[in-house]
Design a protein around this motif. Structure first.
Motif, PDB file in Angstrom:
ATOM      1  N   ASP A  85       6.529   4.171  -0.655  1.00  0.00           N
ATOM      2  CA  ASP A  85       5.368   3.330  -0.374  1.00  0.00           C
ATOM      3  C   ASP A  85       5.011   3.342   1.116  1.00  0.00           C
ATOM      4  N   ARG A 128       5.963  -4.884   1.576  1.00  0.00           N
ATOM      5  CA  ARG A 128       4.570  -4.995   2.047  1.00  0.00           C
ATOM      6  C   ARG A 128       4.305  -6.356   2.683  1.00  0.00           C
ATOM      7  N   ARG A 131       4.668   9.291   8.255  1.00  0.00           N
ATOM      8  CA  ARG A 131       3.474   9.148   7.408  1.00  0.00           C
ATOM      9  C   ARG A 131       2.348  10.038   7.931  1.00  0.00           C
ATOM     10  N   ALA A 167      -1.008   3.155  -0.627  1.00  0.00           N
ATOM     11  CA  ALA A 167      -2.339   2.754  -0.157  1.00  0.00           C
ATOM     12  C   ALA A 167      -2.159   1.661   0.878  1.00  0.00           C
ATOM     13  N   ARG A 168      -2.924   1.707   1.930  1.00  0.00           N
ATOM     14  CA  ARG A 168      -2.847   0.678   2.956  1.00  0.00           C
ATOM     15  C   ARG A 168      -4.054  -0.247   2.869  1.00  0.00           C
ATOM     16  N   ASP A 212      -1.696   6.023  -1.799  1.00  0.00           N
ATOM     17  CA  ASP A 212      -2.832   6.322  -0.939  1.00  0.00           C
ATOM     18  C   ASP A 212      -3.737   7.326  -1.661  1.00  0.00           C
ATOM     19  N   TYR A 249       3.694   8.107  -6.639  1.00  0.00           N
ATOM     20  CA  TYR A 249       3.246   8.471  -5.288  1.00  0.00           C
ATOM     21  C   TYR A 249       2.988   9.967  -5.114  1.00  0.00           C
ATOM     22  N   GLU A 297      -5.803   9.294  -0.604  1.00  0.00           N
ATOM     23  CA  GLU A 297      -5.905  10.552   0.154  1.00  0.00           C
ATOM     24  C   GLU A 297      -4.815  11.549  -0.225  1.00  0.00           C
ATOM     25  N   THR A 298      -3.642  11.047  -0.578  1.00  0.00           N
ATOM     26  CA  THR A 298      -2.500  11.939  -0.784  1.00  0.00           C
ATOM     27  C   THR A 298      -1.908  11.840  -2.187  1.00  0.00           C
ATOM     28  N   ARG A 342       0.708  14.211   6.633  1.00  0.00           N
ATOM     29  CA  ARG A 342      -0.699  14.539   6.419  1.00  0.00           C
ATOM     30  C   ARG A 342      -1.146  15.735   7.250  1.00  0.00           C
TER      31      ARG A 342
END
Lengths: 199, 199
Positions: free
Chosen positions: B193, A194, B132, B198-199, A170, B47, A172-173, B136
């Motif tokens: 993951d 996924r 998750r 990333a989504r 991600d 990650y 963002e992180t 954040r």
């Protein structure tokens, strides 16, 4: 034949040892890695993969695949670990990606939709969620292809039906520097999760 | 000290060799597996994991961790593969999970929130998306713990702050028989993951 692995999806994976590229981009054939067979077979069994093809043109390596599978699915190995045996039973060697596609067509009656993965995929043409959705709609079997060494040769990427994006953190992180040097064992596990993991 | 691995999240992982359980549920100490270090370090680096603790009370095994890391981060190994060196630099041995927690507290100034994983987790108390999201928001560092052998000892699961659900396939498409015999390398990759991809 009963379809014990999934309710409606017929999914296959291929672990390709040829044609791959080395660190300089030159095409070559990689050697079999025992732990790849075990890890990807176990991940495959968890998510309902019907068969795992280990693709190598080297007949000695094809024979080694058979010997590893035999060890874990018959005799001593199977007695020691039945869960492992169940995963390894789905592993088989194939001389080429074309041979794997043919085997799937023969087994299912339809040629598979081929999706390729890569740590670098500038030309991705399906999103992760897009393929996840599509898997639930198509009637054709689906073959997800993983490379070894420094990845699948460009010809394999070009000839596939679909190209998945590289797996990244991600933004963002994550570290944000594009590092994604996953082992093929890790990449295959994440890919299956996924596409087929519980959400 | 610069924080090169993430923008705001400080995430750590522990790979526990003691106390784990064997196939009969008895507590024991597992042996180091070289490929676990490599795979989880590479997934961690991808990650944004800040450090990976290899938890073992066996001093010889702690020394082996140091030797493997040294091989890949200095001299010949580092020259051969700089990406591997970058991942392995984050790996360190710890004598216990408490020692790993202390090291994180010393490094970050706050004791970590500890989240444990297991292939069987009847008492899960946080969802994947829940953690998750929480990652954040929290200002504390987070330590995600993985077991080896047949999994973490019950005492480790009980003493953690949060228990993540077992990783399973989508019930709509999966085999539906609860098989989830993933390698710890695959489970760690999927966990990172799900929490940080990333989504």
């Amino acid at each position: 034949m009963t379809l014990e692995t999934s309710k409606s999806i017929r999914i296959f994976v291929a672990l390709v040892h040829h044609p791959c590229v080395d660190r300089t981009g030159r095409e070559y054939t990689t050697a079999l890695t025992n732990v790849d067979l075990h890890d990807i077979a176990r991940s495959g069994r968890t998510y309902g993969v019907e068969q795992m093809f280990v693709v190598t043109p080297v007949t000695l390596q094809q024979r080694m695949v058979g010997e590893v599978v035999d060890h874990w699915t018959t005799g001593e190995g199977a007695r020691r670990n039945e869960r492992r045996a169940e995963a390894m039973r789905r592993v088989t060697a194939a001389a080429s990606l074309a041979a794997a596609r043919d085997a799937i067509a023969e087994r299912t009656g339809a040629s598979p939709l081929v999706a390729v993965t890569s740590a670098q995929m500038p030309d991705a043409d399906v999103s992760w969620d897009g393929l996840r959705q599509r898997l639930r709609e198509v009637t054709r079997p689906v073959l997800v292809v993983f490379g070894t060494g420094w990845g699948l040769a460009p010809s394999v990427l070009e000839q596939a039906d679909l190209r998945l994006p590289a797996i990244i953190a991600d933004p963002e992180t994550g570290p944000g520097d594009g590092y994604n040097h996953l082992s093929v064992r890790a990449a295959a596990a994440i890919t299956l999760d996924r596409l087929l993991g519980a959400r």
